[in-house]
Scaffold this active site. Structure first.
Site, PDB file in Angstrom:
ATOM      1  N   ASP A   1     -10.724   4.421   3.990  1.00 38.33           N
ATOM      2  CA  ASP A   1     -10.373   3.639   2.354  1.00 38.33           C
ATOM      3  C   ASP A   1     -10.802   2.252   2.975  1.00 38.33           C
ATOM      4  O   ASP A   1     -11.455   2.381   3.622  1.00 38.33           O
ATOM      5  CB  ASP A   1      -8.537   2.897   3.100  1.00 38.33           C
ATOM      6  CG  ASP A   1      -7.370   2.298   1.570  1.00 38.33           C
ATOM      7  OD1 ASP A   1      -8.627   2.972   0.495  1.00 38.33           O
ATOM      8  OD2 ASP A   1      -7.721   1.533   1.902  1.00 38.33           O
ATOM      9  N   SER A   2     -11.037   1.833   1.338  1.00 37.44           N
ATOM     10  CA  SER A   2     -11.524   0.013   1.565  1.00 37.44           C
ATOM     11  C   SER A   2     -10.822  -0.289   1.860  1.00 37.44           C
ATOM     12  O   SER A   2     -12.000  -1.796   2.777  1.00 37.44           O
ATOM     13  CB  SER A   2     -12.057   0.088  -0.064  1.00 37.44           C
ATOM     14  OG  SER A   2     -10.102  -0.343  -0.440  1.00 37.44           O
TER      15      SER A   2
ATOM     16  N   CYS B   1      -8.332   6.595  -0.673  1.00 36.47           N
ATOM     17  CA  CYS B   1      -8.423   5.969  -0.995  1.00 36.47           C
ATOM     18  C   CYS B   1      -8.450   6.386  -2.614  1.00 36.47           C
ATOM     19  O   CYS B   1      -9.544   7.392  -3.225  1.00 36.47           O
ATOM     20  CB  CYS B   1      -9.858   4.903  -0.771  1.00 36.47           C
ATOM     21  SG  CYS B   1     -10.092   4.236  -2.025  1.00 36.47           S
TER      22      CYS B   1
ATOM     23  N   GLU C   1      -2.721  -7.628  -0.020  1.00 30.26           N
ATOM     24  CA  GLU C   1      -3.659  -8.427   0.715  1.00 30.26           C
ATOM     25  C   GLU C   1      -3.346  -9.342   1.586  1.00 30.26           C
ATOM     26  O   GLU C   1      -3.487  -9.648   2.964  1.00 30.26           O
ATOM     27  CB  GLU C   1      -4.977  -7.981   0.420  1.00 30.26           C
ATOM     28  CG  GLU C   1      -5.266  -6.669   0.120  1.00 30.26           C
ATOM     29  CD  GLU C   1      -6.232  -6.284   1.572  1.00 30.26           C
ATOM     30  OE1 GLU C   1      -6.543  -6.475   2.234  1.00 30.26           O
ATOM     31  OE2 GLU C   1      -6.206  -5.034   1.604  1.00 30.26           O
TER      32      GLU C   1
ATOM     33  N   CYS D   1      -2.581   4.226  -5.991  1.00 28.62           N
ATOM     34  CA  CYS D   1      -3.426   3.363  -5.093  1.00 28.62           C
ATOM     35  C   CYS D   1      -2.531   3.106  -3.925  1.00 28.62           C
ATOM     36  O   CYS D   1      -0.936   3.123  -3.762  1.00 28.62           O
ATOM     37  CB  CYS D   1      -3.556   1.538  -6.219  1.00 28.62           C
ATOM     38  SG  CYS D   1      -4.345   0.059  -4.692  1.00 28.62           S
TER      39      CYS D   1
ATOM     40  N   HIS E   1      -2.313   1.598  -1.582  1.00 29.09           N
ATOM     41  CA  HIS E   1      -1.263  -0.154  -1.415  1.00 29.09           C
ATOM     42  C   HIS E   1      -0.309  -0.204  -2.011  1.00 29.09           C
ATOM     43  O   HIS E   1       0.625  -1.102  -1.261  1.00 29.09           O
ATOM     44  CB  HIS E   1      -2.364  -1.939  -1.806  1.00 29.09           C
ATOM     45  CG  HIS E   1      -2.783  -2.158  -1.532  1.00 29.09           C
ATOM     46  ND1 HIS E   1      -4.575  -0.849  -1.048  1.00 29.09           N
ATOM     47  CD2 HIS E   1      -3.455  -2.554  -0.454  1.00 29.09           C
ATOM     48  CE1 HIS E   1      -5.448  -1.886  -0.010  1.00 29.09           C
ATOM     49  NE2 HIS E   1      -5.492  -2.782   0.665  1.00 29.09           N
TER      50      HIS E   1
HETATM   51  N1  DGL Z   1      -6.913   1.597  -1.404  1.00 25.07           N
HETATM   52  C1  DGL Z   1      -7.351   1.029  -3.016  1.00 25.07           C
HETATM   53  C2  DGL Z   1      -6.929   2.716  -3.457  1.00 25.07           C
HETATM   54  O1  DGL Z   1      -5.869   3.236  -3.440  1.00 25.07           O
HETATM   55  C3  DGL Z   1      -6.725   0.330  -3.659  1.00 25.07           C
HETATM   56  C4  DGL Z   1      -7.531  -1.468  -2.636  1.00 25.07           C
HETATM   57  C5  DGL Z   1      -8.841  -1.700  -3.395  1.00 25.07           C
HETATM   58  O2  DGL Z   1      -9.401  -1.667  -4.784  1.00 25.07           O
HETATM   59  O3  DGL Z   1     -10.558  -1.170  -2.379  1.00 25.07           O
HETATM   60  O4  DGL Z   1      -7.474   2.440  -5.318  1.00 25.07           O
END
Ligand code: DGL
Length: 275
Positions: A11-12, A74, A159, A193, A195
């Protein structure tokens, strides 16, 4: 832990931990490596080219560590990088490895869950602009009406550990109102997403009656289980020690502190660089 045969989850940043948690609850016996590119997150507003480049670097690192199977946990990476990795990179450079995303498994289940076939998607700007959910859902469930709403403030709220504070209410209500104003017949909303599940309490508070919301973790887990059942040659390569190793491009201390928000436990983390 001996590297070689883990399932890699990328994931990012921290959001993919909600996917990892769903998968580990369902399939605790496998070994996992989680990689968060926290130093370069968020990906949500980055261009296609940059998301592809960063995601490919992460996938290569997980391959190097021996993962034969990598899940892009992600949505933004799944929307912007998965297809190119599957169609261009893997056939030439890693034909025996597999990379899977989170959008298709979510799109598969939503058709069974929605009665009105009017579906809403809440996600990052990048995922919404890519139209990936619209394309997948229309292909799998023709006749559905899909509308999307970008929620640019939701990832920063999570975050920065503000997701359960009063300030988050405004942004949660605002995005839900904007989504429902686009199509009042929506009965099912995808949290597109990773998060967003941390905002679920507030989302439920402002959700119109009769509208259900789908977090992804459990569906990605059942989809992965199904994939491994259909691909015993991959399943046989994976070890079952019940371990999980965490890698981050940020400081290990910072990752450890924030990861506890998602996982509710202390984790052992290693710093790495991607290039
Ligand atoms: N993990 C990213 C997603 O699911 C969200 C966070 C980001 O923008 O890096 O889209």
């Amino acid at each position: 832990m001996e590297n070689g045969t883990c399932i890699g989850i990328f994931d990012s940043g921290y959001g993919g931990l909600t996917i990892l948690e769903g998968i580990r609850q369902h399939m605790p016996e496998y070994d996992y490596i989680y990689l968060g590119d926290n130093a370069r997150a968020p990906y949500g507003t980055r261009s296609f080219d940059v998301v592809y480049e960063f995601t490919l670097q992460a996938v290569k690192k997980l391959f190097e560590m021996g993962c034969p199977l990598v899940i892009l946990g992600c949505n933004t990476a799944s929307a912007k990088a998965l297809r190119s990795i599957q169609q261009k990179y893997l056939p030439q450079y890693a034909p025996d490895r597999r990379v899977l995303g989170v959008i298709r498994p979510t799109a598969e289940v939503v058709g069974e869950l929605s009665h009105t076939k009017h579906i809403g998607v809440l996600a990052t700007e990048g995922t919404i602009k890519s139209q990936s959910y619209n394309l997948e859902i229309e292909k799998l469930h023709p006749g559905s009406t899909i509308v999307g709403q970008a929620c640019p403030m939701w990832v920063p709220l999570v975050e920065n550990n503000e997701f359960d504070k009063p300030g988050a209410d405004y942004f949660v209500k605002d995005s839900l109102d904007k989504l429902m104003a686009q199509d009042p017949l929506i009965d099912t909303i995808i949290l597109g997403c990773t998060h967003y599940p941390l905002l679920l309490n507030k989302i439920h508070q402002y959700l119109p009656q009769g509208v259900q919301v789908i977090p992804q973790g459990q569906y990605i887990a059942t989809s992965l289980e199904d994939y491994l059942r259909r691909h015993p040659e991959m399943d046989e390569r994976l070890t079952r020690g019940g371990t999980c190793q965490y890698l981050t491009t940020e400081s290990a201390t910072k990752f450890r502190e924030s990861a506890s928000l998602f996982l509710h436990e202390e984790v052992d983390v290693q710093h790495i660089t991607l290039n």
